[in-house]
Design a protein around this motif. Structure first.
Motif, PDB file in Angstrom:
ATOM      1  N   UNK A  65       0.831  -1.206   0.000  1.00 33.51           N
ATOM      2  CA  UNK A  65       0.000   0.000   0.000  1.00 33.51           C
ATOM      3  C   UNK A  65       0.860   1.249   0.000  1.00 33.51           C
ATOM      4  N   UNK A  66       1.911   1.240   0.806  1.00 29.43           N
ATOM      5  CA  UNK A  66       2.810   2.399   0.869  1.00 29.43           C
ATOM      6  C   UNK A  66       3.567   2.584  -0.434  1.00 29.43           C
ATOM      7  N   UNK A  67       3.789   1.483  -1.153  1.00 30.94           N
ATOM      8  CA  UNK A  67       4.518   1.539  -2.410  1.00 30.94           C
ATOM      9  C   UNK A  67       3.640   1.722  -3.628  1.00 30.94           C
ATOM     10  N   UNK A  68       2.357   1.993  -3.408  1.00 34.95           N
ATOM     11  CA  UNK A  68       1.417   2.242  -4.512  1.00 34.95           C
ATOM     12  C   UNK A  68       1.244   1.048  -5.442  1.00 34.95           C
ATOM     13  N   UNK A  69       1.336  -0.170  -4.891  1.00 33.15           N
ATOM     14  CA  UNK A  69       1.014  -1.348  -5.666  1.00 33.15           C
ATOM     15  C   UNK A  69      -0.501  -1.436  -5.827  1.00 33.15           C
ATOM     16  N   UNK A  70      -0.942  -2.093  -6.878  1.00 30.34           N
ATOM     17  CA  UNK A  70      -2.363  -2.230  -7.147  1.00 30.34           C
ATOM     18  C   UNK A  70      -2.808  -3.654  -6.820  1.00 30.34           C
ATOM     19  N   UNK A  71      -3.739  -3.773  -5.874  1.00 28.52           N
ATOM     20  CA  UNK A  71      -4.208  -5.081  -5.440  1.00 28.52           C
ATOM     21  C   UNK A  71      -5.233  -5.613  -6.420  1.00 28.52           C
ATOM     22  N   UNK A  72      -5.042  -6.853  -6.831  1.00 29.75           N
ATOM     23  CA  UNK A  72      -5.961  -7.492  -7.747  1.00 29.75           C
ATOM     24  C   UNK A  72      -7.179  -8.014  -6.988  1.00 29.75           C
ATOM     25  N   UNK A  73      -8.310  -8.215  -7.670  1.00 31.26           N
ATOM     26  CA  UNK A  73      -9.511  -8.744  -7.007  1.00 31.26           C
ATOM     27  C   UNK A  73      -9.231 -10.080  -6.327  1.00 31.26           C
ATOM     28  N   UNK A  74      -9.963 -10.332  -5.259  1.00 31.29           N
ATOM     29  CA  UNK A  74      -9.736 -11.532  -4.456  1.00 31.29           C
ATOM     30  C   UNK A  74      -9.840 -12.810  -5.270  1.00 31.29           C
ATOM     31  N   UNK A  75     -10.761 -12.838  -6.222  1.00 29.46           N
ATOM     32  CA  UNK A  75     -10.940 -14.068  -6.997  1.00 29.46           C
ATOM     33  C   UNK A  75      -9.722 -14.398  -7.856  1.00 29.46           C
ATOM     34  N   UNK A  76      -8.944 -13.399  -8.202  1.00 25.68           N
ATOM     35  CA  UNK A  76      -7.726 -13.635  -8.974  1.00 25.68           C
ATOM     36  C   UNK A  76      -6.705 -14.381  -8.124  1.00 25.68           C
ATOM     37  N   UNK A  77      -6.602 -13.991  -6.852  1.00 26.62           N
ATOM     38  CA  UNK A  77      -5.622 -14.605  -5.962  1.00 26.62           C
ATOM     39  C   UNK A  77      -5.980 -16.028  -5.577  1.00 26.62           C
ATOM     40  N   UNK A  78      -7.209 -16.426  -5.777  1.00 30.13           N
ATOM     41  CA  UNK A  78      -7.630 -17.777  -5.408  1.00 30.13           C
ATOM     42  C   UNK A  78      -6.882 -18.848  -6.192  1.00 30.13           C
ATOM     43  N   UNK A  79      -6.268 -18.464  -7.309  1.00 34.44           N
ATOM     44  CA  UNK A  79      -5.533 -19.433  -8.131  1.00 34.44           C
ATOM     45  C   UNK A  79      -4.283 -19.947  -7.435  1.00 34.44           C
ATOM     46  N   UNK A  80      -3.877 -19.315  -6.333  1.00 33.09           N
ATOM     47  CA  UNK A  80      -2.686 -19.766  -5.626  1.00 33.09           C
ATOM     48  C   UNK A  80      -2.921 -21.076  -4.896  1.00 33.09           C
ATOM     49  N   UNK A  81      -4.150 -21.509  -4.793  1.00 30.90           N
ATOM     50  CA  UNK A  81      -4.417 -22.814  -4.197  1.00 30.90           C
ATOM     51  C   UNK A  81      -5.169 -22.723  -2.891  1.00 30.90           C
ATOM     52  N   UNK A  82      -5.957 -23.753  -2.618  1.00 29.76           N
ATOM     53  CA  UNK A  82      -6.816 -23.743  -1.439  1.00 29.76           C
ATOM     54  C   UNK A  82      -6.057 -23.896  -0.136  1.00 29.76           C
ATOM     55  N   UNK A  83      -4.807 -24.367  -0.188  1.00 29.23           N
ATOM     56  CA  UNK A  83      -4.033 -24.545   1.039  1.00 29.23           C
ATOM     57  C   UNK A  83      -3.569 -23.226   1.631  1.00 29.23           C
ATOM     58  N   UNK A  84      -3.558 -22.166   0.835  1.00 27.29           N
ATOM     59  CA  UNK A  84      -3.091 -20.878   1.327  1.00 27.29           C
ATOM     60  C   UNK A  84      -4.241 -19.972   1.706  1.00 27.29           C
ATOM     61  N   UNK A  85      -4.100 -19.294   2.816  1.00 23.05           N
ATOM     62  CA  UNK A  85      -5.137 -18.425   3.337  1.00 23.05           C
ATOM     63  C   UNK A  85      -4.790 -16.960   3.106  1.00 23.05           C
ATOM     64  N   UNK A  86      -5.826 -16.165   2.984  1.00 23.33           N
ATOM     65  CA  UNK A  86      -5.673 -14.727   2.749  1.00 23.33           C
ATOM     66  C   UNK A  86      -4.679 -14.437   1.617  1.00 23.33           C
ATOM     67  N   UNK A  87      -4.785 -15.137   0.496  1.00 21.39           N
ATOM     68  CA  UNK A  87      -3.859 -14.871  -0.607  1.00 21.39           C
ATOM     69  C   UNK A  87      -4.124 -13.512  -1.222  1.00 21.39           C
ATOM     70  N   UNK A  88      -3.080 -12.880  -1.694  1.00 23.62           N
ATOM     71  CA  UNK A  88      -3.215 -11.571  -2.330  1.00 23.62           C
ATOM     72  C   UNK A  88      -2.180 -11.427  -3.424  1.00 23.62           C
TER      73      UNK A  88
END
Length: 219
Positions: A65-88
């Motif tokens: 946030x401090x570095x002005x990165x742009x967060x992608x929608x939550x559904x995009x991060x879901x591709x990282x796999x169900x074993x990981x929580x709060x993916x971003x």
């Protein structure tokens, strides 16, 4: 053993799944073509967002946030796999303005999340935080050279994977390479005393980068 459950390529399914997310990869490819090739190595971005935060998701999010990165929608991060929580997933450019303006520097993607030890490593009582940064402008050999210089000890190569295993003590980095050949009991005992980091170089399609996994006792 820990090396078999976390460090080997077959265990990197969250990264592989993410790189196959065509929505994100398509944006990065388009941005890369629009911006043209850059000469900067994304190592510093990894240091600022992942290494400096110890890979802790909340701290990574604050740095993004401090570095002005742009967060992608939550559904995009879901591709990282169900074993990981709060993916971003974050991009260092605004994808909504891609047609109007080209990214100013190297194209980068930042990933973060966490998982419990049982799901990720099949070891109870631990938690794994992770933070990764990848870019089409990153070069694995340069990353190896520069990260070795920063940590103060050489990387390890096994099964075609290059990585460092270390802890942070007295303000510095200490190699934990001896844990590579330890059993689960010994590894858990070490992680109960100090946070253990696995930092590895990744390559997928036309991208390269670094992923930091930080293992600590579960809350």
């Amino acid at each position: 053993m820990f090396r078999e459950r976390v460090l080997l390529p077959s265990r990197h399914r969250y990264l592989g799944d993410e790189m196959k997310n065509r929505a994100v990869f398509g944006l990065i490819t388009a941005a890369y073509l629009i911006a043209g090739s850059a000469t900067a190595e994304p190592l510093q971005s990894f240091v600022d967002t992942c290494l400096a935060t110890n890979g802790e998701p909340a701290a990574v999010a604050a740095a993004a946030e401090a570095g002005d990165w742009f967060k992608m929608p939550a559904e995009v991060a879901e591709a990282m796999g169900e074993d990981f929580r709060e993916p971003a997933i974050y991009l260092n450019f605004d994808p909504t303005r891609l047609k109007a303006e080209s990214p100013a520097g190297p194209i980068e993607m930042l990933m973060t999340g966490w998982g419990d030890g049982k799901s990720i490593m099949e070891i109870d009582g631990l938690r794994l935080d992770f933070c990764g940064l990848a870019s089409p402008e990153a070069d694995s050999r340069t990353l190896d050279r520069d990260m070795t210089a920063r940590l103060g000890f050489s990387s390890i190569t096994r099964d075609d994977m290059t990585f460092w295993l270390f802890s942070r003590q007295s303000g510095g980095f200490v190699s934990e390479a001896a844990l590579m050949d330890s059993d689960d009991k010994s590894f858990v005992a070490a992680a109960q005393k100090r946070k253990i980091y696995a930092l590895y170089i990744i390559e997928q399609d036309d991208m390269a980068g670094l992923v930091l996994g930080a293992v600590r006792p579960a809350p």
